[in-house]
Design a protein around this motif. Sequence first.
Motif, mmCIF file in Angstrom:
data_model
loop_
_atom_site.group_PDB
_atom_site.id
_atom_site.type_symbol
_atom_site.label_atom_id
_atom_site.label_comp_id
_atom_site.label_asym_id
_atom_site.label_seq_id
_atom_site.Cartn_x
_atom_site.Cartn_y
_atom_site.Cartn_z
ATOM 1 N N GLU A 66 3.567 11.746 25.174
ATOM 2 C CA GLU A 66 3.810 12.309 26.504
ATOM 3 C C GLU A 66 2.615 13.108 26.987
ATOM 4 O O GLU A 66 2.267 13.089 28.158
ATOM 5 C CB GLU A 66 5.053 13.200 26.479
ATOM 6 N N ASP A 67 1.954 13.833 26.054
ATOM 7 C CA ASP A 67 0.781 14.610 26.431
ATOM 8 C C ASP A 67 -0.330 13.717 26.951
ATOM 9 O O ASP A 67 -1.096 14.090 27.845
ATOM 10 C CB ASP A 67 0.262 15.411 25.231
ATOM 11 N N VAL A 68 -0.449 12.507 26.359
ATOM 12 C CA VAL A 68 -1.515 11.592 26.747
ATOM 13 C C VAL A 68 -1.196 10.915 28.074
ATOM 14 O O VAL A 68 -2.032 10.801 28.964
ATOM 15 C CB VAL A 68 -1.736 10.532 25.648
ATOM 16 N N THR A 69 0.047 10.439 28.203
ATOM 17 C CA THR A 69 0.413 9.668 29.392
ATOM 18 C C THR A 69 0.759 10.541 30.584
ATOM 19 O O THR A 69 0.686 10.094 31.728
ATOM 20 C CB THR A 69 1.616 8.760 29.079
ATOM 21 N N ASN A 70 1.165 11.794 30.338
ATOM 22 C CA ASN A 70 1.521 12.710 31.415
ATOM 23 C C ASN A 70 0.701 13.988 31.292
ATOM 24 O O ASN A 70 1.127 14.934 30.631
ATOM 25 C CB ASN A 70 3.015 13.058 31.360
ATOM 26 N N PRO A 71 -0.489 14.021 31.857
ATOM 27 C CA PRO A 71 -1.299 15.235 31.774
ATOM 28 C C PRO A 71 -0.573 16.404 32.418
ATOM 29 O O PRO A 71 0.330 16.219 33.226
ATOM 30 C CB PRO A 71 -2.564 14.861 32.554
ATOM 31 N N PRO A 72 -0.953 17.648 32.070
ATOM 32 C CA PRO A 72 -0.243 18.827 32.569
ATOM 33 C C PRO A 72 -0.050 18.844 34.077
ATOM 34 O O PRO A 72 0.994 19.225 34.571
ATOM 35 C CB PRO A 72 -1.135 19.979 32.091
ATOM 36 N N GLY A 73 -1.058 18.413 34.816
ATOM 37 C CA GLY A 73 -0.926 18.412 36.266
ATOM 38 C C GLY A 73 0.214 17.537 36.738
ATOM 39 O O GLY A 73 0.967 17.901 37.627
ATOM 40 N N LEU A 74 0.354 16.377 36.131
ATOM 41 C CA LEU A 74 1.423 15.455 36.504
ATOM 42 C C LEU A 74 2.781 16.019 36.119
ATOM 43 O O LEU A 74 3.743 15.942 36.884
ATOM 44 C CB LEU A 74 1.200 14.100 35.834
ATOM 45 N N ARG A 75 2.878 16.599 34.926
ATOM 46 C CA ARG A 75 4.147 17.193 34.492
ATOM 47 C C ARG A 75 4.568 18.309 35.430
ATOM 48 O O ARG A 75 5.738 18.429 35.794
ATOM 49 C CB ARG A 75 4.028 17.726 33.061
ATOM 50 N N ASP A 76 3.599 19.126 35.815
ATOM 51 C CA ASP A 76 3.914 20.230 36.721
ATOM 52 C C ASP A 76 4.414 19.714 38.063
ATOM 53 O O ASP A 76 5.340 20.271 38.653
ATOM 54 C CB ASP A 76 2.682 21.111 36.931
ATOM 55 N N ARG A 77 3.788 18.644 38.540
ATOM 56 C CA ARG A 77 4.224 18.077 39.823
ATOM 57 C C ARG A 77 5.631 17.506 39.717
ATOM 58 O O ARG A 77 6.438 17.635 40.637
ATOM 59 C CB ARG A 77 3.242 16.998 40.291
ATOM 60 N N LYS A 78 5.926 16.880 38.590
ATOM 61 C CA LYS A 78 7.267 16.326 38.391
ATOM 62 C C LYS A 78 8.310 17.436 38.324
ATOM 63 O O LYS A 78 9.405 17.314 38.881
ATOM 64 C CB LYS A 78 7.304 15.486 37.114
ATOM 65 N N LYS A 79 7.969 18.511 37.633
ATOM 66 C CA LYS A 79 8.898 19.640 37.546
ATOM 67 C C LYS A 79 9.141 20.250 38.923
ATOM 68 O O LYS A 79 10.273 20.586 39.276
ATOM 69 C CB LYS A 79 8.343 20.696 36.590
ATOM 70 N N ALA A 80 8.062 20.392 39.684
ATOM 71 C CA ALA A 80 8.198 20.956 41.026
ATOM 72 C C ALA A 80 9.057 20.062 41.910
ATOM 73 O O ALA A 80 9.882 20.542 42.698
ATOM 74 C CB ALA A 80 6.818 21.154 41.652
ATOM 75 N N ALA A 81 8.876 18.742 41.774
ATOM 76 C CA ALA A 81 9.661 17.798 42.570
ATOM 77 C C ALA A 81 11.138 17.851 42.182
ATOM 78 O O ALA A 81 12.022 17.802 43.045
ATOM 79 C CB ALA A 81 9.119 16.387 42.390
ATOM 80 N N THR A 82 11.410 17.961 40.885
ATOM 81 C CA THR A 82 12.797 18.053 40.425
ATOM 82 C C THR A 82 13.441 19.333 40.928
ATOM 83 O O THR A 82 14.582 19.330 41.415
ATOM 84 C CB THR A 82 12.857 18.020 38.887
ATOM 85 N N ARG A 83 12.710 20.424 40.839
ATOM 86 C CA ARG A 83 13.247 21.701 41.305
ATOM 87 C C ARG A 83 13.527 21.654 42.805
ATOM 88 O O ARG A 83 14.574 22.113 43.270
ATOM 89 C CB ARG A 83 12.257 22.826 40.991
ATOM 90 N N ALA A 84 12.600 21.078 43.568
ATOM 91 C CA ALA A 84 12.783 20.974 45.015
ATOM 92 C C ALA A 84 13.998 20.115 45.351
ATOM 93 O O ALA A 84 14.754 20.429 46.284
ATOM 94 C CB ALA A 84 11.526 20.398 45.658
ATOM 95 N N ALA A 85 14.201 19.039 44.593
ATOM 96 C CA ALA A 85 15.355 18.171 44.832
ATOM 97 C C ALA A 85 16.659 18.907 44.552
ATOM 98 O O ALA A 85 17.645 18.757 45.289
ATOM 99 C CB ALA A 85 15.252 16.922 43.955
ATOM 100 N N LEU A 86 16.681 19.716 43.509
ATOM 101 C CA LEU A 86 17.877 20.491 43.179
ATOM 102 C C LEU A 86 18.157 21.553 44.242
ATOM 103 O O LEU A 86 19.308 21.763 44.636
ATOM 104 C CB LEU A 86 17.713 21.150 41.808
ATOM 105 N N VAL A 87 17.113 22.211 44.713
ATOM 106 C CA VAL A 87 17.277 23.231 45.754
ATOM 107 C C VAL A 87 17.825 22.598 47.031
ATOM 108 O O VAL A 87 18.752 23.121 47.662
ATOM 109 C CB VAL A 87 15.941 23.936 46.033
ATOM 110 N N ALA A 88 17.255 21.453 47.420
ATOM 111 C CA ALA A 88 17.715 20.766 48.629
ATOM 112 C C ALA A 88 19.160 20.303 48.480
ATOM 113 O O ALA A 88 19.965 20.432 49.412
ATOM 114 C CB ALA A 88 16.802 19.579 48.928
ATOM 115 N N ALA A 89 19.494 19.770 47.310
ATOM 116 C CA ALA A 89 20.860 19.301 47.075
ATOM 117 C C ALA A 89 21.846 20.459 47.126
ATOM 118 O O ALA A 89 22.936 20.344 47.712
ATOM 119 C CB ALA A 89 20.939 18.601 45.719
ATOM 120 N N ALA A 90 21.485 21.576 46.514
ATOM 121 C CA ALA A 90 22.367 22.746 46.515
ATOM 122 C C ALA A 90 22.613 23.244 47.932
ATOM 123 O O ALA A 90 23.751 23.554 48.314
ATOM 124 C CB ALA A 90 21.757 23.855 45.660
ATOM 125 N N ALA A 91 21.557 23.312 48.732
ATOM 126 C CA ALA A 91 21.700 23.785 50.110
ATOM 127 C C ALA A 91 22.537 22.821 50.942
ATOM 128 O O ALA A 91 23.415 23.243 51.708
ATOM 129 C CB ALA A 91 20.320 23.967 50.735
#
Length: 204
Positions: free
Chosen positions: A5-30
Amino acid sequence: MRTVEDVTNPPGLRDRKKAATRAALVAAAADLARAKGIDGVTADAIAAKAGVSTRTFHNYFASKEEAVLAHLEGLVHSWVGRLHSRPAGEPVWDSMEAVARQIVSEPDGDFVEMCSTMELVDQSPALLARRVEMEVRASQLLVEAIAERTGTDPRVDLYPSLVRYAAVSAMKSAVELWLAGTSGAASPEELVRAAFGQLRQGLS
């Protein structure tokens, strides 16, 4: 030790995915809270609407209330970031007003979500209680940013806390009056400008 996972998903990509997941949860909750009221919303429903598991939801938020209020907390982070980007020699009160006016002048951004969340809070004692907790936690970030900008120490100086409370109260009062629809103002920015102007005059 590096994993696949470290090789295929560099930290920048993981962070973007986490941010996208969090944003989706916030939007869904609202969205669900607006449609059903906070009492009719569950963590399971938020997760399902966002396309993730309930376990993933709890990796990001401790409760449905926290998810609904996440935008308001994010707004504080946005305010801090915008404050840091203001010209170095600009008086802090001018900077705070400029940031507040920027936020309410974005019809498709922070302001729309802020208004929506504030309306939800007004309808729910549970959300109101959680908002107070959130504001206490988040406000320190803004106080520290003001202190850094003014060369003061919030541990011994009143000034950064006073600026924070005054500026946030000015913006909140302007937004609440705009939402009430009774001000006759042409825009929320006009009310924010008026609120800061009255504070500059000492509310005399």
